[in-house]
Design an enzyme around this catalytic site. Sequence first.
Site, PDB file in Angstrom:
ATOM      1  N   GLY A 158       0.709  -1.237  -0.084  1.00 55.04           N
ATOM      2  CA  GLY A 158      -0.184  -0.104   0.012  1.00 55.04           C
ATOM      3  C   GLY A 158       0.974   1.155   0.084  1.00 55.04           C
ATOM      4  NE  ARG A 159      -2.785   5.266   1.747  1.00 52.34           N
ATOM      5  CZ  ARG A 159      -4.123   5.383   1.710  1.00 52.34           C
ATOM      6  NH1 ARG A 159      -4.508   6.008   0.828  1.00 52.34           N
ATOM      7  NH2 ARG A 159      -4.805   4.312   2.380  1.00 52.34           N
ATOM      8  NE  ARG A 240      -3.299  -2.258  13.659  1.00 58.57           N
ATOM      9  CZ  ARG A 240      -2.754  -1.138  13.571  1.00 58.57           C
ATOM     10  NH1 ARG A 240      -1.576  -0.953  13.455  1.00 58.57           N
ATOM     11  NH2 ARG A 240      -3.466  -0.023  13.330  1.00 58.57           N
ATOM     12  CD  GLU A 269       0.625  -3.691  19.915  1.00 57.02           C
ATOM     13  OE1 GLU A 269      -0.189  -2.469  19.643  1.00 57.02           O
ATOM     14  OE2 GLU A 269       0.978  -4.263  18.933  1.00 57.02           O
ATOM     15  CG  HIS A 288       1.602  -0.036  17.744  1.00 60.43           C
ATOM     16  ND1 HIS A 288       0.489  -0.945  17.596  1.00 60.43           N
ATOM     17  CD2 HIS A 288       1.470   0.556  16.446  1.00 60.43           C
ATOM     18  CE1 HIS A 288      -0.286  -0.621  16.548  1.00 60.43           C
ATOM     19  NE2 HIS A 288       0.310   0.258  16.125  1.00 60.43           N
TER      20      HIS A 288
HETATM   21  C1  DGY Z   1      -1.929   3.193  12.680  1.00 61.49           C
HETATM   22  O1  DGY Z   1      -1.963   4.110  12.148  1.00 61.49           O
HETATM   23  O2  DGY Z   1      -2.446   2.164  12.229  1.00 61.49           O
HETATM   24  C2  DGY Z   1      -0.864   2.967  13.602  1.00 61.49           C
HETATM   25  O3  DGY Z   1      -0.473   1.543  13.615  1.00 61.49           O
HETATM   26  C3  DGY Z   1      -1.309   3.421  14.645  1.00 61.49           C
HETATM   27  O4  DGY Z   1      -2.587   2.720  15.245  1.00 61.49           O
END
Ligand code: DGY
Length: 325
Positions: A158-159, A240, A269, A288
């Site tokens: 993706g981006r 994730r 988490e 994270h």
């Molecule tokens: C996102 O932008 O999804 C980051 O992981 C923070 O939640």
Amino acid sequence: MRRKPYVFITRTLPDSTLEPLLDLARISMWEEADKPVPRERLEKEAEEADAILTMVSDPVDRELLEGAPNLRVVSNMGVGYDNIDLQAADEMGIIVCNTPDILTETTADLTFALLLASARRITEASDLVRSGNWREWGPLLMAGHDVYGKTIGIVGMGRIGTGVAKRASGFSMNVLYHNRTRRKETENETGAAYAPLDRLLKESDFVVCLAPLTEETKQMFTYHEFRLMKRSAFFINASRGGLVDERGLVKALEDKQIAGAGLDVFQEEPVDPGHPLLSFPNVTVLPHIGSATVETRKRMAQLACRNIAYVLKGYRPKAVVNRVD
Ligand code: DGY
């Protein structure tokens, strides 16, 4: 007199970021910046709220949405929105928004930093100095592995994946990617080549996971996938934790099926300090922080507020992620 809409924000955000909402709504915020709002308080606030501004750490499930009769919008401060039950929101006509684009480069920077840190043993080496155990210079002291000229395999183009591919070409890396759909434009822009997952796993020196967490991608990296990787390769996850079967990753590290890992995200988490993944010196771990720069987090908070303001004014924000009109 018409009641002013009520917005609940699940963390304390800087006042300057609330500007889009100031004239439109009554706002209240959970009083802590670094601790999630307790579930009972969130449920209580949702009973009254027209809008809630949530974080990745807030589960927005069917039960919460059912207890929120006035709710028109859930604005998640993050590009990922796997913490929200989209199906339930669709059924109830609640708009769900995220904060894409503005965090792309910041998150690509962190992903690449994690890759570099893993390859060059940066945290391990820093700990050696701080602990007073650096006694002598040595020819192979804290020797890591080269990054330049190696093959990176990006899963989820993706981006952010595109941003990582651009950085990788600056390091003269050979870039492979795997994605649900082929991205011809990205291929032209970055020189990345599409590869089926098996080939990508077998050929890459760094496998970088950036795919979103969905029903299809859940636990897509198991022991089987790690075993396909080179024994000299690193696994990097900045998406994730749910994409990884962590027991499979622990076993792959124990069996030395891979050389190491760099993890910004975990299944649970905050990760338990006793988690077996934290016992490997060749696993670099972060809390994270993919999009965590002051500049970007402020932009994310502002956009999350703007998304709510749009809905309260009767417009449709650009960053709607569900099917509600
Ligand atoms: C996102 O932008 O999804 C980051 O992981 C923070 O939640």
